[in-house]
Write a protein that holds these residues in place. Structure first.
Motif, short mmCIF file in Angstrom:
data_model
loop_
_atom_site.label_atom_id
_atom_site.label_comp_id
_atom_site.label_asym_id
_atom_site.label_seq_id
_atom_site.Cartn_x
_atom_site.Cartn_y
_atom_site.Cartn_z
N ALA A 43 0.86 -1.18 0.00
CA ALA A 43 0.00 0.00 0.00
C ALA A 43 0.90 1.23 0.00
O ALA A 43 2.12 1.10 0.06
N THR A 44 0.30 2.40 -0.05
CA THR A 44 1.12 3.61 -0.06
C THR A 44 1.91 3.74 1.24
O THR A 44 3.00 4.31 1.25
N THR A 45 1.39 3.20 2.33
CA THR A 45 2.11 3.25 3.61
C THR A 45 3.24 2.24 3.67
O THR A 45 4.15 2.38 4.48
N ALA A 46 3.18 1.21 2.84
CA ALA A 46 4.20 0.16 2.82
C ALA A 46 4.26 -0.43 1.42
O ALA A 46 3.67 -1.48 1.16
N PRO A 47 4.97 0.23 0.50
CA PRO A 47 4.99 -0.21 -0.90
C PRO A 47 5.48 -1.64 -1.12
O PRO A 47 5.16 -2.26 -2.12
N ASP A 48 6.26 -2.16 -0.15
CA ASP A 48 6.73 -3.55 -0.26
C ASP A 48 5.91 -4.50 0.59
O ASP A 48 6.27 -5.67 0.73
N GLY A 49 4.83 -4.01 1.18
CA GLY A 49 4.03 -4.86 2.04
C GLY A 49 4.76 -5.18 3.33
O GLY A 49 5.41 -4.30 3.94
N SER A 50 4.68 -6.42 3.76
CA SER A 50 5.42 -6.91 4.94
C SER A 50 6.42 -7.95 4.44
O SER A 50 6.12 -9.15 4.47
N PRO A 51 7.60 -7.52 3.98
CA PRO A 51 8.52 -8.41 3.26
C PRO A 51 8.91 -9.67 4.03
O PRO A 51 8.86 -10.78 3.49
N GLU A 52 9.30 -9.50 5.29
CA GLU A 52 9.75 -10.66 6.07
C GLU A 52 8.60 -11.64 6.28
O GLU A 52 8.76 -12.86 6.16
N TRP A 53 7.43 -11.10 6.60
CA TRP A 53 6.24 -11.93 6.79
C TRP A 53 5.88 -12.68 5.51
O TRP A 53 5.60 -13.88 5.53
N ALA A 54 5.90 -11.97 4.39
CA ALA A 54 5.56 -12.58 3.11
C ALA A 54 6.56 -13.68 2.75
O ALA A 54 6.18 -14.72 2.18
N GLU A 55 7.82 -13.47 3.07
CA GLU A 55 8.84 -14.47 2.78
C GLU A 55 8.61 -15.73 3.61
O GLU A 55 8.74 -16.85 3.11
N GLN A 56 8.24 -15.54 4.86
CA GLN A 56 7.96 -16.69 5.74
C GLN A 56 6.73 -17.45 5.28
O GLN A 56 6.59 -18.64 5.58
N HIS A 57 5.83 -16.77 4.56
CA HIS A 57 4.58 -17.39 4.11
C HIS A 57 4.49 -17.37 2.59
O HIS A 57 3.42 -17.12 2.01
N SER A 58 5.60 -17.66 1.96
CA SER A 58 5.67 -17.56 0.50
C SER A 58 4.77 -18.57 -0.22
O SER A 58 4.48 -18.42 -1.41
N HIS A 59 4.31 -19.59 0.50
CA HIS A 59 3.45 -20.60 -0.09
C HIS A 59 1.97 -20.25 0.06
O HIS A 59 1.10 -21.03 -0.38
N GLN A 60 1.66 -19.10 0.66
CA GLN A 60 0.28 -18.76 0.96
C GLN A 60 -0.16 -17.48 0.27
O GLN A 60 0.64 -16.56 0.07
N THR A 61 -1.44 -17.41 -0.06
CA THR A 61 -2.02 -16.16 -0.53
C THR A 61 -2.16 -15.21 0.65
O THR A 61 -2.03 -15.61 1.82
#
Length: 247
Positions: A52-70
């Motif tokens: 989002a505009t507040t976080a253009p990369d989202g939550s990178p570490e969280w997303a990496e830990q859950h790379s298999h999930q939507t």
């Protein structure tokens, strides 16, 4: 050619008409060139990140830990205590309790969530006798009259997220309870009582969980509710120790 492309990128998009009052009262997010650069292709759904505009990369570490999930599966992951892709009613109770809802509200949440969403996520035509939720099919539990931020496959659509706050925040960096009431009315679609109820429950639960001192649900906190990354932080803070799951 570069000048032509630059000119196209600065074209103002008309988002309202004089005789359509609602189009003026609820303007969608119309990004500036700078915003388009930091958050490109905002209308394209993201499978694994919630930018989002507040976080253009989202939550990178969280997303990496859950790379298999939507993103929708990530939203639910905190409640999947044994990582088997199945959420039992007791898991939901523990999750809500860990997030500070107390006994009665946690119990009420179990009934609302599992009675509403168990059958749509079942892998067979027969209902689950234990009212469990199956994360592989959690996208089937999406309801109407919501923000549209999750698409029908459980991905995150930045444009819809930004639209919601642009329409209802009145220029603030978040939404108040009054704003949310207007949003619930504004997002309603006809003949959709399940969607109306679902949206009310979800926003009420979000407000109770975050309970902002100034009465404003911050945009970034709501974004982290969407990808589920904030649940771990809240539960850990309340427990006084690091937690990754509801149990």
């Amino acid at each position: 050619m570069a000048d032509i492309q630059s000119a196209k990128s600065n074209v103002v998009v008309q988002t309202a008409v004089p005789d359509g009052r609602v189009t003026t009262e609820r303007p969608p997010w119309n990004p500036t060139p700078v915003q388009r650069k930091s958050l490109p292709n905002a209308g394209t759904a993201r499978a694994n990140r919630a930018p989002a505009t507040t976080a253009p990369d989202g939550s990178p570490e969280w997303a990496e830990q859950h790379s298999h999930q939507t993103v929708l599966q990530q939203h639910c992951d905190f409640f999947d205590t044994d990582n088997d892709g199945i959420i039992w009613p007791i898991d939901t109770y523990r999750g809500f309790y860990a997030l500070g809802f107390g006994f009665l509200l946690s119990l009420l949440s179990v009934f609302i969530v599992h009675l509403s969403f168990s059958y749509p996520t079942c892998p067979s035509i027969l209902p689950d006798p234990f009212f469990r939720l199956y994360l592989a099919n959690i996208h089937k539990a999406k309801h109407g009259s919501d923000t549209g931020t999750y698409d029908n496959e459980g991905r995150f659509v930045p444009q819809k997220f930004e639209d919601f706050f642009n329409k209802y925040s009145n220029g603030k960096n978040g939404v108040t309870a009054t704003d949310l009431w207007e949003a619930l009315k504004g997002q309603r679609v006809i003949m959709d009582p399940i969607g109306w109820g679902g949206a009310f429950f979800e926003w009420a639960a979000t407000y109770i969980m975050l309970w902002p001192e100034d009465g404003v649900l911050k945009r970034e906190d709501v974004r982290r509710v969407y990808d589920g990354s904030i649940f771990v932080d809240i539960a850990s803070k309340r427990a006084g120790s690091a937690k990754t799951k509801a149990a």
